[in-house]
Design a protein around this motif. Structure first.
Motif, PDB file in Angstrom:
ATOM      1  N   ALA A 222     -37.299  73.444  87.175  1.00  0.00           N
ATOM      2  CA  ALA A 222     -37.729  72.044  87.287  1.00  0.00           C
ATOM      3  C   ALA A 222     -39.190  71.966  87.724  1.00  0.00           C
ATOM      4  CB  ALA A 222     -36.835  71.306  88.284  1.00  0.00           C
ATOM      5  N   ALA A 223     -39.561  72.813  88.664  1.00  0.00           N
ATOM      6  CA  ALA A 223     -40.940  72.824  89.155  1.00  0.00           C
ATOM      7  C   ALA A 223     -41.909  73.253  88.053  1.00  0.00           C
ATOM      8  CB  ALA A 223     -41.059  73.770  90.353  1.00  0.00           C
ATOM      9  N   ARG A 225     -41.427  73.010  84.744  1.00  0.00           N
ATOM     10  CA  ARG A 225     -41.474  71.958  83.718  1.00  0.00           C
ATOM     11  C   ARG A 225     -42.363  70.800  84.175  1.00  0.00           C
ATOM     12  NH1 ARG A 225     -37.743  72.022  79.610  1.00  0.00           N
ATOM     13  NH2 ARG A 225     -37.703  69.757  79.481  1.00  0.00           N
ATOM     14  N   LYS A 226     -42.297  70.501  85.456  1.00  0.00           N
ATOM     15  CA  LYS A 226     -43.133  69.418  85.989  1.00  0.00           C
ATOM     16  C   LYS A 226     -44.601  69.819  85.966  1.00  0.00           C
ATOM     17  CE  LYS A 226     -43.741  66.442  90.034  1.00  0.00           C
ATOM     18  NZ  LYS A 226     -43.248  66.094  91.399  1.00  0.00           N
ATOM     19  N   TYR A 227     -44.872  71.084  86.257  1.00  0.00           N
ATOM     20  CA  TYR A 227     -46.247  71.577  86.300  1.00  0.00           C
ATOM     21  C   TYR A 227     -46.844  71.691  84.894  1.00  0.00           C
ATOM     22  CZ  TYR A 227     -50.152  74.807  87.047  1.00  0.00           C
ATOM     23  OH  TYR A 227     -51.389  75.396  87.064  1.00  0.00           O
ATOM     24  N   GLY A 229     -45.470  70.420  82.014  1.00  0.00           N
ATOM     25  CA  GLY A 229     -45.154  69.324  81.110  1.00  0.00           C
ATOM     26  C   GLY A 229     -44.026  69.752  80.195  1.00  0.00           C
ATOM     27  N   LYS A 230     -43.187  68.833  79.802  1.00  0.00           N
ATOM     28  CA  LYS A 230     -41.993  69.153  79.026  1.00  0.00           C
ATOM     29  C   LYS A 230     -42.320  69.832  77.701  1.00  0.00           C
ATOM     30  CE  LYS A 230     -37.829  67.024  77.091  1.00  0.00           C
ATOM     31  NZ  LYS A 230     -37.071  65.746  76.933  1.00  0.00           N
TER      32      LYS A 230
END
Length: 240
Positions: A222-223, A225-227, A229-230
């Protein structure tokens, strides 16, 4: 860079602190298990402190595999092994420098009458355990990466928990068997049942920790993907 740095740092720390053997039961305020296995009695969870950080290494392996593939894991595994080997060469050189008299005796009032002897014991691990540990590390890492990739090819991008947990459980078993037999059986001459019993005890701890650490895989994903971008994260996973 962040994943690689954390991966190598934890691998190196595990090698250095692993010289200490601790009692898991006593650390948790419990009485020693004191059980028998394969005819070997008096067994308890006496483990190397290195097991504290090794699970993190295997988690990092799965994350790296997810985004950089087997090639990325192999690169960092061999790089980490090289850095660990270099570190022990530096330790060897530093141990053999001539200590000053005042430093040798400087901690006598704190229960360490000979600092040189203490320094040598902590950093000067025997070559046999270093070879055993590095061999187990490389074999375990390659097994983890290969199994992870095989399961991913079957499940696709789904079921991260399955490929991460299964690959870690199998690679931890391989790692435990390799280091135990190279060091305890071939180097120290322990009996086969004794080594097997000790290895199984150590693995049960690693098994439980691997299961408990599974949710961390999702937190790190999750971290990332957030960093990233999807879109970029998905692209990297597809190209790994």
């Amino acid at each position: 860079m962040l994943l690689g740095g954390f991966f190598i740092a934890n691998a190196l720390m595990a090698e250095v602190i692993g010289v200490k053997i601790f009692s898991l039961e006593a650390s948790l305020g419990l009485s020693p298990a004191n059980f028998s296995l394969l005819g070997e009695g008096g067994l308890s969870y006496d483990l190397t402190v290195g097991v504290v950080t090794w699970p993190i290494v295997f988690i990092m392996t799965d994350i790296l595999n997810e985004y950089y593939g087997v090639k990325g894991v192999k690169f960092l595994s061999f790089l980490a092994a090289g850095i660990i080997a270099f570190a022990f060469l530096v330790f060897y050189g530093s141990i053999h420098t001539a200590p000053t008299t005042w430093w040798v005796e400087s901690q006598a009032d704190k229960g360490v009458p000979d600092m040189q002897a203490a320094y040598t014991q902590i950093l000067g691990q025997g070559m046999n355990i270093i070879v055993a540990s590095l061999t187990a590390f490389i074999i375990g890492q390659l097994a983890d990466a290969t199994i992870f990739r095989k399961i991913k090819s079957i499940t696709g991008g789904k079921k991260i928990w399955l490929r991460a947990t299964v690959s870690t459980l199998i690679s931890q078993l391989i790692d435990t068997i390799v280091v135990s037999y190279i060091y305890l059986y071939f180097s120290l001459g322990f009996s086969f049942p004794k080594v097997t019993a000790v290895a199984l005890v150590g693995y049960t701890y690693k098994f439980v920790i691997a299961i408990l650490c599974t949710p961390l895989i999702y937190l790190v994903h999750a971290a990332i993907r957030k960093y990233l971008g999807k879109d970029l994260a998905n692209k990297m996973k597809l190209n790994s």
